[in-house]
Each structure stands twice: as C-alpha cells, then as structure tokens.
Design a protein around this motif. Structure first.
Motif, short mmCIF file in Angstrom:
data_model
loop_
_atom_site.label_atom_id
_atom_site.label_comp_id
_atom_site.label_asym_id
_atom_site.label_seq_id
_atom_site.Cartn_x
_atom_site.Cartn_y
_atom_site.Cartn_z
N ILE A 13 0.94 -1.15 -0.19
CA ILE A 13 -0.45 -0.41 -0.03
C ILE A 13 0.40 1.09 -0.43
O ILE A 13 0.50 1.99 -1.07
CB ILE A 13 -0.95 -0.14 1.15
CG1 ILE A 13 -2.06 -1.40 0.84
CG2 ILE A 13 -1.43 1.03 1.84
CD1 ILE A 13 -2.69 -1.30 2.78
N ILE A 14 1.70 1.26 0.24
CA ILE A 14 2.90 2.34 0.97
C ILE A 14 3.22 2.50 -0.50
O ILE A 14 3.73 3.61 -1.13
CB ILE A 14 4.01 2.14 1.66
CG1 ILE A 14 3.18 1.82 3.39
CG2 ILE A 14 5.13 3.13 2.23
CD1 ILE A 14 3.93 2.16 4.34
N ALA A 15 3.91 1.79 -1.53
CA ALA A 15 4.14 1.60 -2.40
C ALA A 15 3.78 1.72 -3.50
O ALA A 15 3.79 2.83 -4.29
CB ALA A 15 4.45 -0.03 -2.37
N LEU A 16 2.49 1.34 -3.14
CA LEU A 16 1.04 2.66 -4.08
C LEU A 16 1.03 3.85 -3.88
O LEU A 16 1.41 4.46 -5.26
CB LEU A 16 0.03 1.87 -4.37
CG LEU A 16 -0.03 0.08 -4.67
CD1 LEU A 16 -0.84 -0.36 -4.32
CD2 LEU A 16 0.02 0.43 -6.09
N LEU A 17 1.04 4.34 -2.92
CA LEU A 17 1.04 5.17 -2.33
C LEU A 17 1.66 6.25 -2.57
O LEU A 17 1.92 7.06 -3.78
CB LEU A 17 0.72 5.54 -0.66
CG LEU A 17 -0.59 5.84 -0.57
CD1 LEU A 17 -0.47 5.69 0.82
CD2 LEU A 17 -1.52 5.81 -1.22
N VAL A 18 2.98 6.45 -3.13
CA VAL A 18 4.19 7.18 -3.53
C VAL A 18 4.11 7.07 -5.09
O VAL A 18 4.47 8.05 -5.81
CB VAL A 18 5.07 6.22 -3.11
CG1 VAL A 18 6.75 6.71 -3.43
CG2 VAL A 18 6.20 5.92 -1.47
N THR A 19 4.05 5.67 -6.02
CA THR A 19 4.13 5.97 -7.50
C THR A 19 2.57 6.75 -7.39
O THR A 19 3.12 8.03 -8.00
CB THR A 19 3.94 4.27 -7.52
OG1 THR A 19 4.64 3.62 -7.23
CG2 THR A 19 3.09 4.05 -9.04
N VAL A 20 1.53 7.23 -6.84
CA VAL A 20 0.42 7.74 -7.51
C VAL A 20 0.44 9.00 -6.75
O VAL A 20 0.04 10.04 -8.13
CB VAL A 20 -1.18 7.05 -6.68
CG1 VAL A 20 -1.90 7.94 -7.24
CG2 VAL A 20 -1.20 5.60 -7.51
N ILE A 21 0.81 9.60 -5.71
CA ILE A 21 1.41 10.57 -5.36
C ILE A 21 1.97 11.63 -6.16
O ILE A 21 2.26 12.60 -6.93
CB ILE A 21 1.80 11.15 -3.85
CG1 ILE A 21 0.03 10.62 -3.30
CG2 ILE A 21 1.56 12.50 -3.72
CD1 ILE A 21 0.21 10.83 -1.96
N PHE A 22 3.50 11.04 -5.93
CA PHE A 22 4.99 11.61 -7.42
C PHE A 22 4.36 11.23 -8.48
O PHE A 22 5.16 12.43 -9.78
CB PHE A 22 6.01 10.80 -7.06
CG PHE A 22 6.31 11.16 -5.16
CD1 PHE A 22 7.38 12.77 -5.35
CD2 PHE A 22 6.19 10.69 -4.21
CE1 PHE A 22 7.62 13.09 -3.77
CE2 PHE A 22 6.50 11.28 -3.43
CZ PHE A 22 7.31 12.53 -3.13
N GLY A 23 3.61 10.56 -8.80
CA GLY A 23 3.32 10.87 -10.56
C GLY A 23 2.58 11.28 -10.53
O GLY A 23 2.45 12.43 -11.63
N GLY A 24 1.36 11.83 -9.95
CA GLY A 24 0.43 12.98 -10.09
C GLY A 24 1.52 14.34 -10.51
O GLY A 24 1.47 15.15 -10.92
N ILE A 25 2.26 14.88 -9.25
CA ILE A 25 3.12 16.08 -9.09
C ILE A 25 3.83 15.51 -10.73
O ILE A 25 3.50 17.22 -11.23
CB ILE A 25 3.76 15.84 -8.19
CG1 ILE A 25 3.20 15.76 -6.72
CG2 ILE A 25 5.08 16.75 -7.90
CD1 ILE A 25 3.97 15.86 -5.15
#
Length: 224
Positions: A13-25
């Motif tokens: 879950i943490i890895a998915l959040l990092v991917t989604v958040i920084f991908g959006g930025i």
C-alpha cells in the motif's frame, strides 16, 4: 525468511501511494515544463522554517517572488530551486500562468524519478505478498507433527567403538587372528626377578660357564 502477509500488504500500500502521489506531481510539473514559457522571476524574500516528521526534523528554505508572462500578466508565488543566495536577484523559470518550475529537466521532472522507484517497490511488494500468502496456505495445509517414526532412536554422542584388530574395509569383522588373544586388561601375577637361568632351555652348557653362583635351572636367585 518467512514474512508476515499483513506486513507485506502494508508495504504494498505504501509503495502504491508513493507511485500515485509522485506520479501526479510529475504530470503536473511536466505540463508546466513542456507547455509553459521561459520567464525571468525576481526573488523578493526568503525564509527558513523547521519541518518536523516522524523520522526527525530539518530546516527548509522557501523563497517567493514575482514574474511576468508574455501576455503582460504579472504573477507571484513560490520560486522553486532558490535559497538565500538568490534573494534580490532574478532567476529563470518555466511558467504556465501561476505555475512555475525550474528551467531544467531534472529540477522539473524529479517526481517521475521517485514515482519510478515507487513502481519498482510496488512490483517487489506484490511478489512478496504473493509468496507470503502461498507460504501461509502451505503451512495451514501441512499435517501436524506426529512424532518420530517407529523404531527411531536419537543418535548417541559418540559413534560405535572401533574393532579390536584391523580389518579390510567392506568385510565383516571375523574376530582376532588365530593365536592372538582378545584385547583386555593385562594379566597380573608374581613378577619374575633376577637374571635368566643358564643355560637356556634346550642348549648345552659351554666351558667356563656359568660363573660361580649362577643358577643352573630356571627360576630364582642362588641361595645364600
């Protein structure tokens, strides 16, 4: 090493959040970098404040300023990639309205690097979750331990004693050679003192021998 399925799911879950958040930025900043225009921004003011997190604290410096786009509109906001050394000076940025990013690919697109690391972590965490679940199913399906098999004896501390006499490898032990006694404790008895009798058993006496007082028959010293 066996991993807890719940913990591996948490890492996923943490890895998915990092991917989604920084991908959006990264997408937002890439739009400004590739779709914006190059402007000269004036750094008006910088200040440092303390940032606290669960891993500790550190100082961060934020600078603000103003810039003007080609249509004559004047904008103001935070100036990325600047510090106290830039205060009162002009820096070059890429601007799209009120949004600005640094005028270099690394400074503008760094969130994609973090997002790529998040993708690798997501893949690794997904494999770890799959392995942990399979291991958990195997442990639940394994039969309970029923004890040692019949006739099992635990190994002794030392191996079997060596044979009494040498033998050829691969052949069963046949006992000691003929005429050779079995090993055992020494036979104790009365000790035999004095020189051996003369002449030896079965030998004729020689002239001048034995010396006076030497026993003629086996055993003992001459009487005095």
């Amino acid at each position: 090493m066996f991993m807890n399925p719940v913990r591996t799911v948490g890492w996923l879950i943490i890895a998915l959040l990092v991917t989604v958040i920084f991908g959006g930025i990264g997408v937002y900043q890439a739009r400004t970098y590739f779709g914006g225009e190059t402007v000269s921004a004036h750094v008006d003011h910088c200040e440092t404040h303390r940032v606290y997190s669960r891993h500790g604290s550190h100082n961060e410096t934020d600078c603000s300023g103003t810039w003007t786009t080609k249509d004559g509109s004047k904008h103001e906001g935070d100036i990325p990639g600047t510090d106290f050394s830039d205060e009162g000076h002009d820096v070059q940025l890429r601007a799209l309205g009120d949004s600005v990013v640094e005028d270099n690919a690394v400074g503008a697109l760094w969130p994609f690097i973090v997002s790529g690391i998040g993708v690798l972590l997501t893949i690794g965490a997904a494999f770890a979750v799959r392995s942990a679940r399979r291991r958990s199913r195997e442990m639940r399906a394994a039969p309970a331990y029923a004890g040692p098999p019949p006739g099992y004896r635990p190994p002794t501390q030392y191996g079997p004693p060596p044979p009494a006499y040498p033998q050829q490898y691969g052949q069963p032990y046949q006992g000691p050679p003929q005429g050779r006694p079995q090993p055992g404790p020494p036979q104790y008895g009365a000790p035999q003192y004095g020189p051996p009798a003369y002449p030896p058993q079965g030998q004729p006496p020689q002239g001048g021998y034995p010396p006076p007082g030497y026993p003629q028959q086996p055993g003992g010293y001459p009487r005095t």
